[in-house]
Design a protein around this motif. Structure first.
Motif, PDB file in Angstrom:
ATOM      1  N   PHE A  27       0.812  -1.208   0.000  1.00 33.38           N
ATOM      2  CA  PHE A  27       0.000   0.000   0.000  1.00 33.38           C
ATOM      3  C   PHE A  27       0.857   1.274   0.000  1.00 33.38           C
ATOM      4  O   PHE A  27       0.324   2.368   0.148  1.00 33.38           O
ATOM      5  N   ALA A  30      -0.251   3.471  -2.796  1.00 30.00           N
ATOM      6  CA  ALA A  30      -1.699   3.401  -3.059  1.00 30.00           C
ATOM      7  C   ALA A  30      -2.433   4.459  -2.243  1.00 30.00           C
ATOM      8  O   ALA A  30      -3.238   4.152  -1.361  1.00 30.00           O
ATOM      9  N   LYS A  34      -5.517   3.781   0.263  1.00 28.35           N
ATOM     10  CA  LYS A  34      -5.276   3.893   1.707  1.00 28.35           C
ATOM     11  C   LYS A  34      -6.367   4.733   2.368  1.00 28.35           C
ATOM     12  O   LYS A  34      -6.881   4.384   3.440  1.00 28.35           O
ATOM     13  N   LEU A  82      -9.417  -2.202  -4.240  1.00 32.36           N
ATOM     14  CA  LEU A  82      -9.015  -2.409  -2.851  1.00 32.36           C
ATOM     15  C   LEU A  82      -9.087  -3.881  -2.478  1.00 32.36           C
ATOM     16  O   LEU A  82      -8.211  -4.399  -1.779  1.00 32.36           O
ATOM     17  N   LYS A  85      -6.033  -5.459  -3.892  1.00 28.78           N
ATOM     18  CA  LYS A  85      -4.831  -5.051  -3.174  1.00 28.78           C
ATOM     19  C   LYS A  85      -4.722  -5.764  -1.826  1.00 28.78           C
ATOM     20  O   LYS A  85      -3.623  -6.157  -1.401  1.00 28.78           O
ATOM     21  N   TYR A  89      -1.772  -8.289  -0.478  1.00 27.24           N
ATOM     22  CA  TYR A  89      -1.082  -8.151   0.806  1.00 27.24           C
ATOM     23  C   TYR A  89      -1.101  -9.464   1.584  1.00 27.24           C
ATOM     24  O   TYR A  89      -0.066  -9.904   2.098  1.00 27.24           O
TER      25      TYR A  89
END
Length: 703
Positions: A27, A30, A34, A82, A85, A89
C-alpha cells in the motif's frame, strides 16, 4: 467485565491490523486506496452499518452531495481495486496475519476475520483457571519428549528456516541452478557480456562460496546439469536460432563432447548412474517433443508419448531414489502442468503419467524436495504473487507455500543427501515497446517491468499493451509516443494480455486467467467494468475482432488441440469452430475476405483460408515460437526474422523482395503477440527484451 475487556482487546487488535496493512509495501504507493480503506475500516470499528455508495463518494473521493453513482462508478471501481490489493497483501507480506480484513462482494462493509487465537490477555481473562489443566498436560508432554527423544530433536523439528542468503552479485542473469546430490556443488548459467558461461561454486562451510567459470564454457551456454557425484556436467550451447547442441564435459574442463542436437532450450536431468540423460526431444517432425533417455553412444529411449493438443513435454527432474521422473506437459506458452511418471530398475517407463498440478498456468521451474516426498515448484496460484510451493506426492494433492523463499522465486534446485539446501533465482526481465515509422526504433514509455502484446488503435493514435508496471500483468493504453498512459484492467495477479481493438476503437478484447484457465473479456477504451465473453473450463486466448465488429476470433484447446474459433461479440451464443487442422492467432484481412492465422504445431507457419470457408493454404514459414510476431497491413505482412540478428521485415503485398524495416537492439520476445502494424502500414510497434537481471539465493528447509 471480562466480556467488556475482551471486546476492547479485539477492537485494539483490529485497529492495529488496519495500521499494519496501511504501512505495508503493497500500500506504499496506493494513496487513494489507503484513504478508502481507512474510511471503511473506521466505519466498521465504530459499528456503523448500511454504508451507502454516495456517502463513500462524497467522503473519500470528493464528489458533490447528490451525485449519481449510476453514471459515476468511482466507488465500485476503487473498492474492487481495494479487494485485489488486500488479496495481494495477504498473499505476500500479510501471509501470517492473525486478523484479516475483507470486503465481501455486493457491499462496502469491512469484515475482520480472526484466523489465529485472540491476544494473550483476552485468552487469559476468558479462560481463567481452565489454563491450569492443559498447561500441566503440556508440561508433562514436554517432559516425556525431553526424556524419550531429547529436546535437541524437538527444537530441530520446530526450527524456522533461516532467511534467504544471496549467492551471486554480478550484473547479469544467474539462472538454472543445479546441485550435486550432497549439495556441496552448485552449477548455474550466467549471461553478462564477456563474463557469460557456466559457473560453479562449492559450499565448504568455512567461508562464503566463491563462483568460478567452468573452463571451456562461453556465452550462450545454458541449462547446466551436474551428475550426482559432481564429476561431469551437461549443458546446451546455442549455435543458431532453434538449434541447441547438448554437450558433456568434465567439471575440471577439457573437451566437451556433443551428444545430441535439440530444438528447444530445455532443462536436462542425469539418471542416477551418471551415464544417461533425460531430455525433451522431438523424435518425429509431425510430433511434439517428448521425454527421451539419451546415452553417449547415441541411443534414444522414449519415456513419454504426448497426447493430441500438447505442445511439448519438458523440464525433466529425477527423484532422489530414481523411481520417478517429474516433467511439465505444456498446452500453450503460459499453460503447463506438472506430471510424474514411474520408472523401473532400468529407468524405463513403468506406468502412466499422473498429473500433479491443475493450475492452468506456467510452472517456472521445479525440483524434488530434499526429502523426496514432494515437489518444489515455482507457481502463481490464484491472485497471489509467484513463489515456491511444496506439492505432496502422496496422492492427496496438498499444496503448501514456502514463505521463506519470498516472491518471484523461480528455477528451484535442491540437494537430498544429508543436505536441506535449496537454491533458486530471483530477478527482473525488462521488456519494452518500440515504434518504427521512419529511421531507428523509438521507445514507447519504457519501464523496469514487462511491457508486451502491443496493439495499435484503428485511428493509429493509441497503443494498447500488456504491462506489469502496477505490480501485476494488466491491460494499459497510451498514445503512440508513450504519453497519457492509463490502466484499463484491475485483475490483480493472473496472467492478462493479448489486447486487441474493436473496429470502432471503443472497446478492447483481451484474455485473462482469473479462474485459472484462460477466458476472453472486453473492456471499454474509457475504462469501467470488464465484460466476460467466454466462460468454458478450457483455455480461450489471443482474441481478435472481425473487421465488421460482429464477431471475436480466439484460439481454444476445447477440441483437444489448438484451433481457431469465433463467437458473437456479445458472447454466449453462436460459437463455431473455424479451423480443423490447427490454428492459434487469427487476423482478418482488411476487406474481411481472408482469415490469416499462425500455427504452433511442429512445422508452424502463417496460413490463410477464406472467411466464407474453403481449404487452407500456407502463406510463409514461421517458427512456432514466433506465432505472434507478425502483422497484416495494406503494405503487406510484417514479421520478425530471427536469424543471426533479429529484425522486422516486410513481405510486400504485391510481391517482390523482402524489405528490412528495423533491427532489434535487444532480444526478440517469443511465445507472445509481440508485433503489430497500423492498418496503412506506416507504423510498426514491437516488444523486445532490453535487460534481464537475476541472482541466486539459498535457503535451508527444515521439514
Amino acid at each position: 467485565m471480562l466480556i467488556q475487556e475482551e471486546f476492547k482487546g479485539q477492537l485494539r487488535e483490529r485497529a492495529a491490523a488496519v495500521e499494519r496493512v496501511l504501512a505495508s509495501r503493497q500500500f506504499a504507493q496506493a494513496g487513494r486506496l489507503k484513504q478508502l480503506l481507512r474510511f471503511l475500516a473506521d466505519q466498521a470499528l465504530e459499528g456503523k452499518e448500511g454504508l451507502k455508495e454516495t456517502v463513500i463518494g462524497v467522503a473519500v473521493f470528493g464528489r458533490e452531495p447528490g451525485y449519481d453513482p449510476k453514471t459515476d462508478g468511482v466507488v465500485r471501481s476503487e473498492v474492487r481495486r481495494l479487494r485485489l490489493k488486500l488479496q495481494e497483501y495477504y498473499a505476500e507480506d500479510g501471509a501470517r496475519e492473525g486478523t484479516r480484513i475483507e470486503i465481501p462482494k455486493g457491499g462496502y462493509a469491512v469484515q475482520f476475520l480472526e484466523t489465529t487465537p485472540a491476544p494473550m490477555e483476552v485468552r487469559e481473562a476468558k479462560r481463567g483457571i481452565r489454563w491450569a489443566i492443559p498447561l500441566a498436560a503440556a508440561v508433562a508432554v514436554v517432559g516425556l519428549l525431553a526424556a524419550g527423544w531429547g529436546l535437541a530433536r524437538v527444537a530441530a523439528t520446530l526450527r524456522k528456516p533461516a532467511d534467504p542468503r544471496q549467492l551471486t552479485n554480478l550484473v547479469g542473469q544467474a539462472l538454472h541452478p543445479h546441485l550435486s546430490a550432497d549439495g556441496s556443488l552448485l552449477v548455474y548459467s550466467f549471461a553478462g557480456g564477456g563474463d557469460s558461461g557456466i559457473y560453479a561454486m562449492r559450499f565448504d562451510g568455512a567461508a562464503p562460496p566463491s563462483p568460478w567459470r567452468i573452463p571451456g564454457t562461453r556465452a550462450r551456454d545454458f541449462q547446466p546439469a551436474v551428475t550426482r557425484d559432481g564429476q561431469r556436467i551437461a549443458f546446451l550451447r546455442e549455435e543458431d536460432p532453434g538449434k541447441f547442441v547438448l554437450l558433456v564435459q568434465s567439471l575440471a574442463g577439457g573437451d566437451a563432447r556433443p551428444w545430441a542436437t535439440l530444438e528447444r532450450r530445455d532443462r536436462m536431468a542425469w539418471l542416477p548412474d551418471g551415464k544417461r540423460i533425460v531430455v525433451s526431444l522431438r523424435l518425429r517432425l509431425d510430433a511434439p517433443a517428448s521425454l527421451v533417455v539419451l546415452d553417449e553412444r547415441g541411443g534414444r529411449t522414449p519415456l513419454t508419448s504426448p497426447p493430441k493438443g500438447v505442445v511439448h513435454d519438458g523440464l525433466p527432474a529425477i527423484s532422489p531414489d530414481g523411481r520417478l521422473v517429474a516433467f511439465v506437459r505444456a498446452t500453450e506458452g503460459s499453460v503447463d502442468e506438472i506430471f510424474t511418471l514411474p520408472l523401473d530398475d532400468n529407468f524405463e517407463t513403468a506406468g502412466e503419467p499422473r498429473q500433479l498440478t491443475f493450475e492452468k498456468r506456467r510452472a517456472v521451474g521445479f525440483c524434488f524436495a530434499p526429502d523426496g516426498a514432494a515437489v518444489l515448484a515455482s507457481l502463481q496460484r490464484g491472485r497471489s504473487a509467484r513463489g515456491l510451493w511444496r506439492i505432496a506426492l502422496d496422492g492427496r494433492g496438498e499444496m503448501e507455500r514456502v514463505p521463506e523463499a519470498g516472491i518471484n522465486a523461480v528455477y528451484p534446485a535442491a540437494a537430498f543427501m544429508g543436505s536441506k539446501r535449496v537454491v533458486y533465482s530471483v530477478g527482473v526481465d525488462d521488456l519494452n515497446l518500440y515504434r518504427v515509422t521512419e529511421g531507428e526504433p523509438a521507445a514507447i514509455s519504457p519501464s523496469a517491468t514487462l511491457e508486451s502484446s502491443p496493439a495499435i488503435s484503428p485511428d493509429g493514435q493509441w497503443v494498447a499493451f500488456r504491462s506489469a508496471r502496477s505490480g501485476s500483468s494488466e491491460i494499459w493504453v497510451s498514445r503512440l509516443d508513450g504519453s497519457a498512459p492509463r490502466r484499463l484492467t484491475y485483475v490483480g495477479g493472473p496472467v492478462t494480455g493479448s489486447p486487441r481493438w474493436s473496429p470502432d476503437g471503443r472497446y478492447l478484447v483481451y484474455d485473462t486467467r482469473v479462474d485459472g484457465n484462460a477466458d476472453i473479456w472486453t473492456v471499454g477504451f474509457g475504462g469501467g467494468e470488464s465484460r466476460r465473453v467466454t466462460a468454458d473450463a478450457t483455455n480461450e486466448v489471443v482474441p481478435w475482432w472481425s473487421r465488421d465488429g460482429a464477431h471475436i476470433y480466439f484460439a481454444s484447446d476445447r477440441s483437444g488441440q489448438w484451433e481457431i474459433w469465433k463467437t458473437h461479440a456479445e458472447g454466449g451464443r453462436g460459437t463455431v469452430q473455424v479451423t480443423k487442422a490447427g490454428g492459434f492467432r487469427a487476423v482478418e484481412s482488411a476487406d474481411g475476405a481472408w482469415l490469416y492465422y499462425s500455427k504452433r504445431e511442429p512445422g508452424g507457419g502463417l496460413w490463410r483460408q477464406a472467411t466464407a470457408g474453403g481449404p487452407e493454404e500456407r502463406v510463409m514459414k514461421l517458427e512456432p515460437s514466433l506465432w505472434g510476431a507478425w502483422a497484416i497491413s495494406a503494405r503487406g505482412v510484417y514479421r520478425l526474422e530471427n536469424n543471426a540478428s533479429a529484425a522486422i521485415v516486410l513481405e510486400p503485398a504485391g510481391g517482390g523482395p523482402t524489405q528490412e524495416v528495423a533491427r532489434l537492439r535487444g532480444l526478440p520476445v517469443m511465445w507472445e503477440a509481440s508485433l503489430d502494424a497500423a492498418a496503412n502500414g506506416g507504423t510498426v510497434v514491437f516488444a523486445q527484451l532490453d535487460r534481464a537481471i537475476s541472482d541466486l539465493f539459498e535457503i535451508d528447509l527444515w521439514r
